[in-house]
Enzyme design. Structure first.
Site, PDB file in Angstrom:
ATOM      1  N   GLU A 282       0.985  -1.228   0.112  1.00 35.50           N
ATOM      2  CA  GLU A 282       0.056   0.058  -0.091  1.00 35.50           C
ATOM      3  C   GLU A 282       1.120   1.129   0.078  1.00 35.50           C
ATOM      4  O   GLU A 282       1.674   1.290   0.752  1.00 35.50           O
ATOM      5  CB  GLU A 282      -1.035   0.090   1.290  1.00 35.50           C
ATOM      6  CG  GLU A 282      -1.954   1.280   1.404  1.00 35.50           C
ATOM      7  CD  GLU A 282      -2.520   1.354   2.423  1.00 35.50           C
ATOM      8  OE1 GLU A 282      -3.105   0.218   2.974  1.00 35.50           O
ATOM      9  OE2 GLU A 282      -2.795   2.367   3.166  1.00 35.50           O
TER      10      GLU A 282
ATOM     11  N   GLU B  36      -1.966  11.021   4.028  1.00 35.34           N
ATOM     12  CA  GLU B  36      -2.970  11.034   5.231  1.00 35.34           C
ATOM     13  C   GLU B  36      -2.787  12.200   6.066  1.00 35.34           C
ATOM     14  O   GLU B  36      -1.485  12.616   6.289  1.00 35.34           O
ATOM     15  CB  GLU B  36      -2.781   9.562   5.740  1.00 35.34           C
ATOM     16  CG  GLU B  36      -3.186   8.392   4.836  1.00 35.34           C
ATOM     17  CD  GLU B  36      -3.055   7.193   5.690  1.00 35.34           C
ATOM     18  OE1 GLU B  36      -3.935   6.633   6.052  1.00 35.34           O
ATOM     19  OE2 GLU B  36      -1.886   6.849   6.174  1.00 35.34           O
TER      20      GLU B  36
END
Length: 981
Positions: A286, A291
């Site tokens: 990933e 974020e």
């Protein structure tokens, strides 16, 4: 004025000043409809990469006459653009509106060049190709004139644009994006349902707007979006992905966005594998481009110096599939501690073979290399393999854009929880652009934008997986019609008196061993020593045996061999006839017997080179088949799980929703305990456990715990700084199968306490669905969920035992006489139950003279659900029903409150453990009465009628009473006197 047909076509799709205008297939969309821009009011728009170059000399640019649009009161001019060169021109492109006599509508303003321009969505223009651009102008007096020019953005460092979305127009481009629609929670206990509704995502002013809202919503509780199983969550939002519409290996990925703020917000711009070549998350990787959590909330970073939360994060996830995954990354703050929620910023990664770099506003702040990441997976034989040096980041990935709410990260840091008053919140995305490195597209190398001051993020070293000789349970086949691939036959045959052969027969192929002398053996040899330690406790050697000739009354030894004299043997009792017999010998018994020819020596299960030695003591001919080692608890009275160390096949593990749980083996402070297992909770959401080792598919192995009746363990609370809070244990058999939380009372901190918990209590306690026939986690232990920080506990002497103090748990309950499932209390092995989390169940006292405590089913939630009574052990009523043809299942019902859909029928559903079902409306009962709210009524159904619908009467385990599926919300039902008679 008559509008020409070309303009009418355009006027169906192009957004100008809020009016939809149509665009032909070869026309290029403008950037989104925006307020009119003037040199004084326009915002300067800086290019994301490279310089803008005028390429008009390679083109033919011609413009039509102005056409007045009465609806918008604007002029529209069609500009035809033709590529006259022999080269394919690659965007981004801008149509410059130079020297305009009238104010352009919806154009952008480049303050550096002092020009109006329209950004175009076309990515390429091939030789000879033509397209059209509709240019709108404000209504003004005088002749309309302007000079059109086309600018091309030159690639910086060899990056060539290959995919983009500028979010122009009014609808999301579904050729590039798909919506995820579920209430799964993202695997992180997030609190939002993802929808495709316009209220959660839409295009506005050239931006994609993702909005998270506070509202209850019901949808699929799984990532696949399967509506067969649902959940209700308190927030809604959107998650978009480019899977199978935009998938890349290597490149530069740019996303310009303005982030939301407030406690509980979790925006993410990230990438997932498109093909999961190395296995499920996170073995196939990933890439988190950006974020952030809880922007503008109070920061919990000691270096924040009083400023609000303003960090963004770039992270990689990799390693093994969960829970063996790891991650590495770093945080970044904008210059001057600017908050990312206050404006638009460009977030980017450059991904090439062996290296990934992170950027914010073209500032390179972090780098990770393949020296710090890895991927490990199990091959078809169950052996661990390490992927290529650059795996897993050497396969196709796709983009995701989402705004999550709460969850294991956002809800457990900063101010914790979710600030409901902060919502709705929006994440706005201006554009997504993907570039390919033209220097070397195959590996992405040669176009790097590198800052020597960027942080080199350390990663993780892959676990050592050598030697790869572990034999996993629950079955190790040696011979079944043929010898296992990793084994070979060999003999010790000094007198040439021993022979063997494969014998074909109607059922397959068997192994025949013939000894005519007194010395020699046949052995099944492993090319590389195998680790059979997982079979030390649960393993049994099993095979089919037939004696063909034993006229000399010879004996038979079987052996496990780690290399002479490290051998253990066992004397098999030979049958006297020549029929097939099943032989089963505990591995522990073979090992304990040692080497009769070299006393004091034993085989080492960690290193077995001959997995079975077959040694007749004299003349003998035998036939064998289906030779294997198999997990089997038959005959065991004690199963050790932890005693100074893990007892194979059991290992320690943990589930951590947030924070950290450290597990280590330490020397106990007292003299009665030696090595103990210590769990240190630096979290409020975690459990520690002892679990069976995984099988070749990575699934913990279930074993039959029915021979045991007691769970034993010693517990010491070393530290507990909480002002209040309890402790719990569980026994699990694969989610959702488990005992439910069982409260325990430890001794005061610093004192050991021994626990002996009857397994029957765990099976029969409220909420338990524990099946002892397939236990895989014999002990889960944890402080109260949500209140764990700072607790340190130690565990020792974990066992399953047969004490004889409680009766063994039966495999099933056979009913031979009238049976009471519920009358003021639940029968043994039954509990109240709800299938889908949208009903509350409890026992309440009605105060009624004829009905004391009753079972109450409160259907509070909007999602479909059923509720009633569930047995942890199947109940057999078949013989009773056969002997009593008119026997019934009978119960009393009181409708305390009708469902919101008051006219729907109330149903009875009876299920069996094999999945068979019988379902009736209550009006189909023997009484044939309509349910009446506020009155106790009795309903009876013949067991024979249940069987006629296909219900297996020998395996009953569910009895459910509910309003029609999907219409139960608002109903409150009370049930009493549930009988089979």
């Amino acid at each position: 004025m008559q509008i020409p047909s070309t303009v009418r076509n355009i006027s169906a799709a192009l957004g100008v000043s809020g009016v939809l205008i149509a665009m032909p297939a070869n026309a290029v969309a403008l950037a989104s409809a925006q307020p009119n821009l003037t040199p004084d009011s326009a915002s300067a728009v800086a290019p994301s990469k490279g310089e803008w170059t005028d390429i008009s000399s390679a083109l033919q640019l011609s413009q039509g006459r102005p056409v007045f649009n009465r609806a918008t009161r604007q002029y529209n001019v069609i500009v035809d653009v033709t590529n006259l060169s022999d080269q394919t021109l690659t965007g981004p492109f801008r149509l410059v509106i130079d020297k305009p006599s009238h104010m352009p509508v919806n154009a952008q303003w480049d303050s550096g060049r002092q020009i109006h321009y329209l950004p175009l969505s076309r990515a390429r223009l091939h030789p000879g190709q033509q397209f059209q651009v509709a240019v709108p102008f404000a209504l003004q007096r005088g002749a309309l004139s302007f000079d059109p020019r086309l600018l091309q953005q030159q690639a910086a460092n060899g990056w060539q644009l290959v995919w983009r979305d500028e979010f122009n127009g009014n609808q999301l481009d579904l050729t590039k994006w798909s919506y995820e629609q579920n209430c799964w929670g993202g695997g992180n206990a997030e609190q939002q349902c993802y929808t495709d509704r316009a209220s959660n995502s839409h295009l506005q002013d050239g931006k994609l707007i993702i909005t998270a809202r506070r509202e209850d919503f019901t949808g699929p509780d799984n990532p696949q979006g399967n509506p067969a199983s649902t959940a209700t969550l308190p927030y809604t939002s959107a998650r978009l992905r480019s899977l199978n519409k935009g998938d890349w290996t290597y490149g530069r990925f740019e996303i310009k966005a303005k982030l939301p703020e407030g406690q509980g917000t979790w925006p993410a711009i990230w990438m997932l594998p498109s093909d999961y070549v190395y296995g499920s998350w996170a073995a196939s990787g990933e890439i988190d481009i950006m974020e952030a959590v809880n922007l503008s909330a109070a920061s919990d970073d000691p270096q924040a110096e009083g400023s609000a939360e303003n960090r963004v994060y770039g992270t990689l996830h990799y390693g093994r599939q969960w829970p063996g995954n790891v991650h590495s990354g770093t945080a970044y703050r904008l210059p001057g501690n600017i908050n990312p929620a206050e404006g638009f910023h460009e977030y980017a990664v450059e991904w090439e073979q062996d290296e990934i770099r992170w950027y914010v506003d073209d500032i390179h702040y972090a780098t990770q290399t393949s020296d710090g990441w890895y991927s490990q997976y199990q091959d078809d034989s169950g052996q661990w393999q390490t992927g290529a040096a650059d795996a897993p980041f050497n396969e196709r990935f796709h983009l995701l854009l989402n705004l999550a709410v709460g969850g294991s990260w956002a809800a457990n840091v900063n101010e914790t929880g979710i600030d409901e008053s902060a919502f709705p919140q929006r994440m706005a995305i201006d554009y997504v652009r993907v570039y390919e490195c033209s220097v070397n597209p195959s590996n992405g190398q040669g176009c790097a934008t590198v800052d020597a001051n960027a942080q080199e993020v350390p990663g993780h070293t892959p676990p050592d997986i050598s030697p790869q000789t572990k034999v996993r349970g629950p079955l190790y086949n040696l011979f079944d019609d043929e010898l296992a691939a990793q084994l070979t036959f060999d003999t010790y045959n000094p007198d040439a008196s021993l022979s063997y052969a494969l014998q074909d027969h109607a059922g397959g192929t068997s192994l025949v061993v013939r000894q005519t002398g007194n010395t020699g053996n046949l052995y099944l040899h492993a090319a590389e020593a195998v680790d059979m330690s997982d079979y030390a406790q649960l393993g049994q050697l099993k095979f089919a045996l037939r004696v063909l000739d034993n006229s000399a009354a010879s004996g038979l030894l079987i052996k496990l061999d780690s290399g002479w004299p490290a051998v253990s043997d066992y004397d098999v009792s030979l049958p006297l006839d020549n029929e097939w017999h099943q032989v089963s010998v505990p591995v522990a018994q073979i090992i304990a017997g040692g080497n009769r020819y070299a006393p004091g020596n034993n085989a080492d299960l960690n290193s077995i080179i001959n997995t079975l030695v077959i040694e007749p003591s004299g003349p003998l001919e035998i036939e064998l088949d289906n030779i294997r080692y198999e997990f089997d608890t038959t005959g065991l009275t004690r199963l050790s799980i932890f005693d100074d160390a893990n007892s194979p096949p059991f290992v320690a593990g943990k589930y951590v929703a947030s924070g950290q749980l450290d597990i280590e083996d330490v020397v106990a402070a007292d003299s009665e305990h030696n090595i103990v297992r210590q769990f240190s909770f630096n979290t409020n959401e975690a459990v520690g456990y002892f679990q069976s080792a995984p099988d070749n598919n990575g699934t913990p192995i279930g074993f039959d715990a029915r021979p045991f009746d007691t769970l034993e363990f010693d517990l010491l609370i070393l530290e507990d700084l909480r002002t209040s809070g309890g402790f719990n244990i569980k026994v699990d058999c694969g989610h959702p199968c488990g005992s439910a939380d069982f409260i325990i009372q430890p001794a005061p901190p610093g004192q050991w306490k021994s626990f002996s918990i009857p397994l029957q209590e765990l099976v029969t306690q409220p909420g338990s669905t524990l099946s002892l026939s397939r236990v895989d986690t014999p002990l889960v232990i944890f402080p109260d969920w949500g209140n764990q920080q700072g607790v340190v506990l130690q565990v020792d002497n974990v066992h399953f035992t047969t004490s004889g103090l409680t009766p063994p748990i039966p495999a099933n309950i056979t009913i031979t006489e009238p049976y009471t499932l519920y009358a003021d209390a639940l029968a043994t092995y039954w509990t109240l139950w709800d299938c889908c989390g949208n009903a509350r169940f409890s026992e309440v006292n009605t105060g009624n003279d004829n009905h004391g405590p009753v079972a109450e089913l409160d259907y509070f939630g909007p999602a479909p659900t059923v509720a009633g009574f569930r047995a942890s052990i199947e109940h057999n009523v078949n013989d009773y029903a056969t002997a009593n043809p008119d026997s019934v299942v009978k119960f009393d019902l009181f409708i305390a409150q009708l469902p919101l859909a008051s006219a729907v029928p109330i149903m009875l559903k009876v299920e069996a453990s094999d999945g068979s079902v019988a379902e009736f409306a209550l009006t189909d009962s023997l009484e044939q009465q309509q349910p009446v709210p506020g009155e106790w009524q009795t309903y009876s159904f013949r067991l024979a009628d249940l069987a006629a619908q296909g219900l297996t009467l020998s395996k009953l385990n569910l009895l459910l009473v509910f309003p029609q599926w999907g219409e139960a919300q608002g109903a409150i039902l009370q049930v009493d006197n549930v009988l089979i008679q």
